[in-house]
Design a protein around this motif. Structure first.
Motif, mmCIF file in Angstrom:
data_model
loop_
_atom_site.group_PDB
_atom_site.id
_atom_site.type_symbol
_atom_site.label_atom_id
_atom_site.label_comp_id
_atom_site.label_asym_id
_atom_site.label_seq_id
_atom_site.Cartn_x
_atom_site.Cartn_y
_atom_site.Cartn_z
ATOM 1 N N GLU A 223 3.903 -9.915 -0.170
ATOM 2 C CA GLU A 223 5.273 -10.410 -0.079
ATOM 3 C C GLU A 223 6.246 -9.269 -0.343
ATOM 4 N N GLU B 31 -3.512 -8.934 -8.650
ATOM 5 C CA GLU B 31 -2.210 -8.957 -7.995
ATOM 6 C C GLU B 31 -1.201 -8.248 -8.887
ATOM 7 N N PHE B 32 -0.275 -7.515 -8.281
ATOM 8 C CA PHE B 32 0.683 -6.761 -9.074
ATOM 9 C C PHE B 32 1.979 -6.568 -8.278
ATOM 10 N N ARG B 33 3.071 -6.381 -9.033
ATOM 11 C CA ARG B 33 4.379 -6.161 -8.426
ATOM 12 C C ARG B 33 4.768 -4.691 -8.551
ATOM 13 N N THR C 248 -0.263 -6.124 1.191
ATOM 14 C CA THR C 248 1.107 -6.448 0.805
ATOM 15 C C THR C 248 1.294 -7.933 1.060
ATOM 16 N N LYS D 43 8.257 -2.330 -8.243
ATOM 17 C CA LYS D 43 9.711 -2.345 -8.135
ATOM 18 C C LYS D 43 10.193 -1.294 -7.141
ATOM 19 N N TYR E 269 11.422 -5.655 -4.662
ATOM 20 C CA TYR E 269 10.041 -5.622 -5.142
ATOM 21 C C TYR E 269 9.067 -5.890 -3.994
ATOM 22 N N ALA E 270 7.806 -5.540 -4.241
ATOM 23 C CA ALA E 270 6.701 -5.888 -3.351
ATOM 24 C C ALA E 270 5.589 -6.496 -4.191
ATOM 25 N N LEU E 271 5.045 -7.601 -3.748
ATOM 26 C CA LEU E 271 3.870 -8.194 -4.376
ATOM 27 C C LEU E 271 2.645 -7.754 -3.595
ATOM 28 N N CYS E 272 1.734 -7.061 -4.268
ATOM 29 C CA CYS E 272 0.533 -6.511 -3.619
ATOM 30 C C CYS E 272 -0.717 -7.068 -4.278
ATOM 31 N N SER E 273 -1.836 -6.926 -3.592
ATOM 32 C CA SER E 273 -3.120 -7.321 -4.176
ATOM 33 C C SER E 273 -4.169 -6.261 -3.874
#
Length: 813
Positions: free
Chosen positions: A209, A252-254, A207, A256, A214-218
């Motif tokens: 951010e 990387e993906f967001r 995670t 919601k 939302y969460a920005l994950c990789s």
């Protein structure tokens, strides 16, 4: 496919006697196999028996297993032989061919097998385990500058052997028999793994951010033998798929409105299922599923210009209530899954939200980490360096240590429970405070924690907080005003308002329960009676009689049984007194990690759960300090005051009652109030000027407090005007009743006629209670959960008030 059918053979004592061969348990240890075969005496039994078993770790051992493989598995492209852990040095031979060597018990070893290496039947796997001393003997000359001696069982072995660090003898050991016993053998599972083709070898989910909605994950993935296979990833829960994509190696993906993972007591532990699938020509050839959580974790060390040491999960400050984890078995390190189920039941019941895997321990299994994820128990993961100098001048050692650290971090980095990576335990403390600067020419091992571990942690888990050692901070590493400290040695240390406490103990000791000493040592406690029992005890264990009881003044030495009870009572009162300082009189404190949860041996001095998994008096003392809302009575000159503390994530209110009472229940003065406390708030809520002066008989009168929320009793305590052991109680019969709630769970109702200093509830089976060893005014309801039946007898409770000359029994089924 697990390989389970083993025998182990030896060339004999010091490799000079006749060969012996016995059936081996894998995972296990040679010592247990020899004990089962009647070759050695139980090394737990006495100092003499432990010393007599020393030859086992000084001997080479050969494990051998014969097995077959199905034709279907033989046809698969990738065949992998995996050793989860070997203690420690060995050669691996398959069908007469050397596959490789091991040199580190903290690492797993994998061997990709060539075509033709296996056959349908008659495969012979041999593991030739080398004696510990023979593999490090050539290191002794170079190690003289470290002042670690030359014994494999002592500091020399600890500094050079990459295995369970706290099992070595360095003036003390977890065995606590005046010596140590080093396990040896295959101590973790051995298995064959088969893949049709390309397969996932490793992945990393992060995670990056958390934003508004939302969460920005990789996700990064390492694939073995890809050969054009397409990698597909999806993230889902019971409501459906929330992310779905193809990737090469990194994406990387967001997401919601993600459902976040929270520590216990601060929110739900939501877990998503991550599916990694590999396809060739549209056909699935491999699929891996894992649980992951979305959360961020930060370590805040400055707040509004003031030093602090506080974990923030999902940008919210968390109060830490933790435990230090010692491996469950002193010799073979691990036990079966059922024992870990009970361990985590006890952690959940106690209210713990962090577990420290300290530098003296061992890397745990994936199922262990998954339990932490599911229960919301944060992980403080240390690299395995423990209170010792290490040969950072030896490039072979540092290379092996680097591979070990990479393995450990990869094992734990995908778990949302991971909150911190730490470089080790008490290296800086040794250099700062133990006189090493006077005896050592330099800080041996410093390079490991400053040059080797940090870049590995930054590369593999950059989003996870890192500190290079515990304790650390300040002019010396034990500072209460910078970093975190190991607050042990004496009660005075608990009064310094430490920012964060990572270890606790107060020179008070206790040992495992009598049932446990008999099971693991063969020691019958009731044989130790009469005026000579202390001499008999010292002869068996090499332990002196402890005669300092400053927290209880409870001196009962008439037998070993009464002595063990007194030690446990003393440790409980010591823990409760000192931990109360952190919770109620340390406004800077943001967390405590108790030392230690389990005892690492039957006679290990510390721990609140004994060596056989029985919760002891200190377990319930810690549990009472881990409640969401607690109160604390204390004396300020002649005033008696009450502090309230909220360790929950929401605002709390309670009806707080306080009274000056006598031992027969007479109430001289009483009052109530309803304080309102925000999350993490600490406040003085009641004060009784000069009340202490009105207590005419300090051994008979006391100050009682309780807290109720929505009419339910959530906390009670008694402040004594005299030493705990001098209180003169009025003992009357208790009213007892019980009700079965569900399978293996009962409610026990205890009503008292007079105030009770301490209610003791003992059972004939291994159980867990919602409360025990508690003070009370009128009694309480206690929930009882069966952990393990030890006989066919019905579940029976024996209950008494501490100091009474009678007890009562009740059968719950």
């Amino acid at each position: 496919m697990l390989i389970n059918d083993w025998i182990v053979s030896s060339s004999g004592i010091d490799r000079s006697a006749a060969t012996l061969s016995v059936k081996a348990s894998v995972p296990g240890a040679v010592q247990y196999d020899l004990l089962a075969a009647g070759v050695i005496e139980n090394p737990y039994a006495s100092t003499k028996a432990a010393l007599a078993a020393e030859w086992v770790a000084r001997t080479d051992w050969a494990y051998k297993a014969e097995f077959g493989v199905s034709s279907e598995d033989l046809s698969k492209k990738h065949k992998i032989l995996r050793f989860e852990g070997i203690d420690t040095f060995s050669e691996i031979w398959l069908n007469g061919e050397l596959l490789g060597e091991t040199a580190n018990a903290y690492r797993a070893y994998e061997y990709y097998l060539s075509d033709g290496a296996l056959k349908e039947s008659g495969n012979i796997l041999e593991v030739k385990v080398k004696s510990h001393d023979s593999m490090i003997a050539d290191k002794a000359e170079a190690a003289k500058a470290m002042k670690v001696g030359d014994k494999a069982e002592g500091l020399f072995g600890k500094s050079h052997l990459r295995r369970y660090q706290r099992s070595f003898y360095s003036g003390s050991s977890l065995l606590n028999l005046g010596t140590g016993v080093l396990g040896i053998g295959i101590y973790r599972p051995v298995q064959l793994v088969f893949h049709k083709g390309a397969h996932v070898k490793d992945f990393s989910f992060k995670t990056l951010e958390l934003g508004d909605g939302y969460a920005l994950c990789s996700l990064s993935v390492e694939v073995e033998g890809r050969d054009g296979a397409i990698l597909h990833a999806s993230l889902s829960d019971s409501e459906g798929i929330i992310a779905d994509f193809e990737l090469d190696t990194y994406h990387e993906f967001r997401i919601k409105n993600p459902k976040l993972w929270w520590p216990a007591g601060w929110g739900t532990q939501h877990l998503y299922e991550l599916t990694l699938a590999l396809k060739e020509n549209g056909k699935a050839i491999s699929q891996e599923k894992s649980e992951v959580g979305i959360r961020t974790v930060r370590l805040v060390e400055k707040q509004d210009g003031r030093n602090t040491f506080q974990f923030h999960v999902n940008n919210k400050p968390i109060v830490i209530q933790g435990e230090n984890h010692i491996p469950l078995d002193y010799i073979k390190v691990y036990r079966d899954e059922a024992e870990y189920d009970k361990l985590f039941m006890l952690l959940k019941n106690q209210g713990a939200n962090m577990l420290r895997l300290w530098g003296g321990g061992a890397v745990e299994s994936q199922s262990f980490y998954q339990r932490c994820d599911r229960l919301g128990i944060l992980l403080w993961q240390e690299m395995f360096l423990h209170s010792c100098a290490y040969p950072d001048y030896d490039e072979d050692f540092t290379k092996e240590f680097q591979a070990e650290c990479e393995f450990v971090i990869k094992q734990v980095r995908n778990h949302p429970s991971l909150a911190l990576i730490c470089g080790g335990n008490e290296q800086r403390e040794g250099w700062d405070e133990w006189g090493w600067k006077a005896t050592h020419e330099r800080f041996f091992g410093e390079r490991l924690i400053t040059e080797i571990i940090p870049p590995i942690a930054k590369r593999l888990a950059p989003e996870i907080p890192f500190i290079d050692n515990s304790p650390h901070g300040g002019v010396t590493c034990q500072s209460p005003v910078i970093g975190e400290c190991h607050n042990w040695g004496n009660f005075y240390n608990s009064t310094k308002d430490p920012l964060f406490v990572t270890e606790t103990c107060w020179t008070s000791e206790s040992y495992s329960r009598p049932e446990t000493l008999e099971k693991w040592m063969g020691l019958k406690v009731d044989d130790y009676v009469g005026p000579t029992w202390p001499e008999q005890w010292a002869k068996t264990t090499s332990l002196p009689l402890l005669n300092r009881m400053p927290y209880t003044n409870w001196f009962d030495y008439k037998s070993l049984r009464s002595y063990l009870h007194g030690l446990e009572l003393e440790q409980m009162r010591a823990d409760y007194s000192a931990l109360s300082m952190f919770r109620y009189e340390s406004p800077s404190n943001t967390g405590v990690i108790y030392w230690s949860f389990t005892k690492g041996g039957p006679l290990f001095q510390f721990g609140c759960v004994d060596y056989d998994g029985r919760p002891m008096m200190p377990y319930y003392a810690v549990k009472r300090l881990f409640v969401p809302f607690g109160i604390y009575p204390y004396r300020d000159i002649s005033d008696i005051c009450v502090i309230a503390s909220n360790h929950s994530s929401s605002t709390q209110t309670a009806e707080v009652y306080a009274a000056l009472i006598s031992a027969d229940g007479t109430i001289f003065r009483e009052d109530t109030m309803e304080p309102v406390l925000g999350p993490g708030e600490l406040a003085r809520v009641m004060s009784f000027p000069d009340l202490y002066k009105s207590a005419r008989d300090r051994t008979n009168q006391m100050f009682y407090v309780s807290a109720r929320q929505e009419g339910v009793l959530v906390f009670e305590d008694i402040f004594f005007f005299c030493p705990f052991g001098e209180h003169e109680g009025v003992y009357k019969e208790l009213a007892l009743s019980s009700e079965k709630l569900e399978e293996n769970t009962w409610r026990l109702d205890i009503k008292t006629q007079t105030p009770v200093r301490l209610v003791e509830i003992e059972f004939n089976h291994k159980v867990m209670l919602s409360d025990n060893y508690f003070p009370t005014l009128h009694g309480k309801q206690v929930e009882v959960t069966m952990l393990e039946r030890v006989s066919d007898a019905p579940l029976t409770a024996t209950i008494k008030a501490l100091g009474a000359d009678f007890s009562q029994e009740i059968v719950l089924e």
